[in-house]
Design a protein around this motif. Structure first.
Motif, short mmCIF file in Angstrom:
data_model
loop_
_atom_site.label_atom_id
_atom_site.label_comp_id
_atom_site.label_asym_id
_atom_site.label_seq_id
_atom_site.Cartn_x
_atom_site.Cartn_y
_atom_site.Cartn_z
N ASN A 125 0.86 -1.18 0.00
CA ASN A 125 0.00 0.00 0.00
C ASN A 125 0.90 1.23 0.00
O ASN A 125 1.46 1.61 1.02
CB ASN A 125 -0.92 0.00 1.22
N GLU A 126 1.07 1.83 -1.16
CA GLU A 126 1.99 2.95 -1.32
C GLU A 126 1.46 4.24 -0.70
O GLU A 126 2.20 5.22 -0.57
CB GLU A 126 2.27 3.18 -2.81
N GLU A 127 0.22 4.29 -0.28
CA GLU A 127 -0.37 5.51 0.23
C GLU A 127 -0.05 5.78 1.69
O GLU A 127 -0.41 6.83 2.23
CB GLU A 127 -1.89 5.47 0.04
N MET A 128 0.62 4.87 2.37
CA MET A 128 0.86 5.02 3.81
C MET A 128 1.79 6.20 4.12
O MET A 128 1.59 6.92 5.10
CB MET A 128 1.48 3.74 4.36
N THR A 130 4.61 9.46 2.60
CA THR A 130 4.68 10.51 1.58
C THR A 130 5.75 10.24 0.52
O THR A 130 5.73 10.86 -0.54
CB THR A 130 4.99 11.87 2.26
N LYS A 131 6.69 9.32 0.79
CA LYS A 131 7.76 9.04 -0.15
C LYS A 131 7.70 7.60 -0.64
O LYS A 131 7.18 6.72 0.04
CB LYS A 131 9.13 9.30 0.48
N SER A 132 8.29 7.39 -1.81
CA SER A 132 8.37 6.05 -2.36
C SER A 132 9.52 5.27 -1.72
O SER A 132 10.35 5.84 -1.01
CB SER A 132 8.56 6.10 -3.88
N GLU A 133 9.58 4.00 -2.01
CA GLU A 133 10.63 3.13 -1.48
C GLU A 133 12.01 3.64 -1.91
O GLU A 133 12.22 3.99 -3.07
CB GLU A 133 10.42 1.70 -1.99
N GLU A 134 12.93 3.68 -0.97
CA GLU A 134 14.30 4.11 -1.25
C GLU A 134 15.22 2.90 -1.24
O GLU A 134 15.18 2.08 -0.32
CB GLU A 134 14.77 5.13 -0.20
N CYS A 232 13.36 -2.05 5.73
CA CYS A 232 12.62 -1.33 6.76
C CYS A 232 11.17 -1.29 6.27
O CYS A 232 10.85 -0.58 5.30
CB CYS A 232 13.18 0.08 6.93
N ALA A 233 10.31 -2.09 6.91
CA ALA A 233 8.95 -2.31 6.41
C ALA A 233 7.92 -1.86 7.44
O ALA A 233 8.04 -2.15 8.63
CB ALA A 233 8.75 -3.78 6.07
N LEU A 234 6.90 -1.17 6.95
CA LEU A 234 5.84 -0.63 7.80
C LEU A 234 4.55 -1.43 7.58
O LEU A 234 4.18 -1.71 6.44
CB LEU A 234 5.61 0.84 7.46
N GLN A 235 3.87 -1.79 8.67
CA GLN A 235 2.61 -2.53 8.58
C GLN A 235 1.51 -1.76 9.31
O GLN A 235 1.63 -1.44 10.50
CB GLN A 235 2.75 -3.92 9.21
N LYS A 241 4.23 -1.47 3.55
CA LYS A 241 5.00 -0.62 2.64
C LYS A 241 6.47 -0.70 3.05
O LYS A 241 6.81 -0.55 4.24
CB LYS A 241 4.54 0.83 2.65
N ILE A 242 7.34 -0.93 2.06
CA ILE A 242 8.78 -0.94 2.32
C ILE A 242 9.29 0.50 2.23
O ILE A 242 9.14 1.16 1.20
CB ILE A 242 9.52 -1.85 1.32
#
Length: 351
Positions: A125-128, A130-134, A232-235, A241-242
């Motif tokens: 879910n890319e909306e979590m 403000t930035k894209s995966e780095e 580094c992954a967020l749930q 979202k990575i």
């Protein structure tokens, strides 16, 4: 004494093998096919670690199971006619392939002795944030320290939501939890609640958390075993979202690999000319052999032809039906005339 020294090591290896491994699958697909070498699955479709009793399933006749996350429907089948190699078509959630059913919560990074493989199907879910995966890379030098940074800003919709932040180390299909941070307004903050403490990192890993949005980790006295892919992954609410994807490589291994490749290249460069010379020598030998054989055949044919001609001549001279020459015919006629004359003389003499 020796047996006492190695017994803990044997038990550790045995338990590690029995507890299987964890696969982290980050995907945008709606469905993922999971493989189980046994016939038993344990499932938490909401990724909240709560094992859903109705979704503890047994496959019958090798059928493929398909879960509907919306209805949360899954039939608990019990039968003596069960089979192995159970396929499961699933969406996001925690899934565990086991040899025997466990009780309690389901933590993918804390496998039980009955675990064959744990799966985390992390639907993106890319909306979590403000930035894209780095993405980045770090090269290790053994004995030094390495700092892995991860910070993010949640979007308005998710800013006050409960979340879990993971640092996940992955090598191939094997993933392990290095660090976890649970944030909730009611539950407070928990560190490493989802991780199994790794002995090789117990005294070398330190977190440098700064508030709820910055989670940096430091690994001191790094070794070759620290190489891998760190996520580094967020749930939040079962979605993922990575934030950071860092490839950590060992400089010594890299140099060894480079040296090995150079050695192979040198061997190839040295071997190819030798192989070419040998190939040319073989071709020349075959060509010479073929030419010699062709000449021998031609000489043999000529000899056979001459022999045949001589045989035909001999046959002609010895044949009872041979035709004489003119000289032989003249001599024969002269002899016949002489005989007649002699007879006439005798005739005349008597008369």
């Amino acid at each position: 004494m020796v047996l006492q020294r190695f017994t803990p090591l044997i038990i550790c290896i045995f338990l590690t093998k029995c507890r299987g491994h964890t696969e982290f699958i980050y995907t945008t697909n709606n469905e993922v096919k999971l493989q189980c070498s046994t016939n038993k699955w344990q499932i938490s479709t909401e990724s909240d670690n709560k094992r859903e009793a109705i979704c503890t399933v047994e496959c019958v006749n090798g059928e493929t199971l398909k879960l509907n996350n919306t209805q949360n429907s899954c039939i608990n089948k019990k039968s003596y006619n069960v089979s192995k190699n159970c396929l499961l078509i699933a969406r996001s959630g925690f899934f565990r392939c086991v040899t025997a059913l466990d009780s309690g919560f389901l933590f993918p990074f804390k496998p039980s002795p009955n675990t064959v493989t744990s799966y985390i199907v992390a639907t993106a879910n890319e909306e979590m944030t403000t930035k894209s995966e780095e993405r980045s890379s770090v090269e290790l030098t053994e004995g030094e320290d390495v700092l892995l940074n991860c910070s993010f800003n949640l979007t308005g919709k998710y800013d006050n939501q409960k979340f879990i932040l993971y640092w996940i180390k992955t090598i191939g299909k094997n993933s392990s939890c290095v660090y976890s941070y649970d944030y909730g307004l009611l539950d407070g903050i928990k560190y490493d609640h989802h991780c199994t403490v790794q002995e090789e990192l117990r005294y070398r890993l330190s977190n440098q958390t700064e508030g709820k949005n910055t989670h940096n980790i430091r690994i001191s006295n790094v070794t070759e075993s620290d190489a891998g892919q760190y996520l580094c992954a967020l749930q939040i609410q079962g979605k993922w979202k990575i934030i950071k994807n860092i490839t950590v490589s060992d400089s010594k291994t890299k140099e060894d690999k480079k040296h090995k490749n150079s050695t192979v290249s040198i061997l190839l460069y040295a071997t190819i000319p030798i192989l070419l010379v040998l190939a040319l020598a073989v071709v020349g030998f075959i060509w010479k052999k073929t030419k010699t054989s062709s000449g021998s055949v031609a000489i043999k044919l000529q000899r056979n032809q001459k022999g045949k001609d001589m045989e035909e001549t001999d046959d002609t001279e010895c044949s009872p039906y041979a035709v004489g020459t003119g000289e032989e015919e003249t001599r024969r006629e002269s002899a016949d005339i002489y005989s007649v004359v002699k007879q006439n003389d005798l005739y005349e003499h008597w008369n």
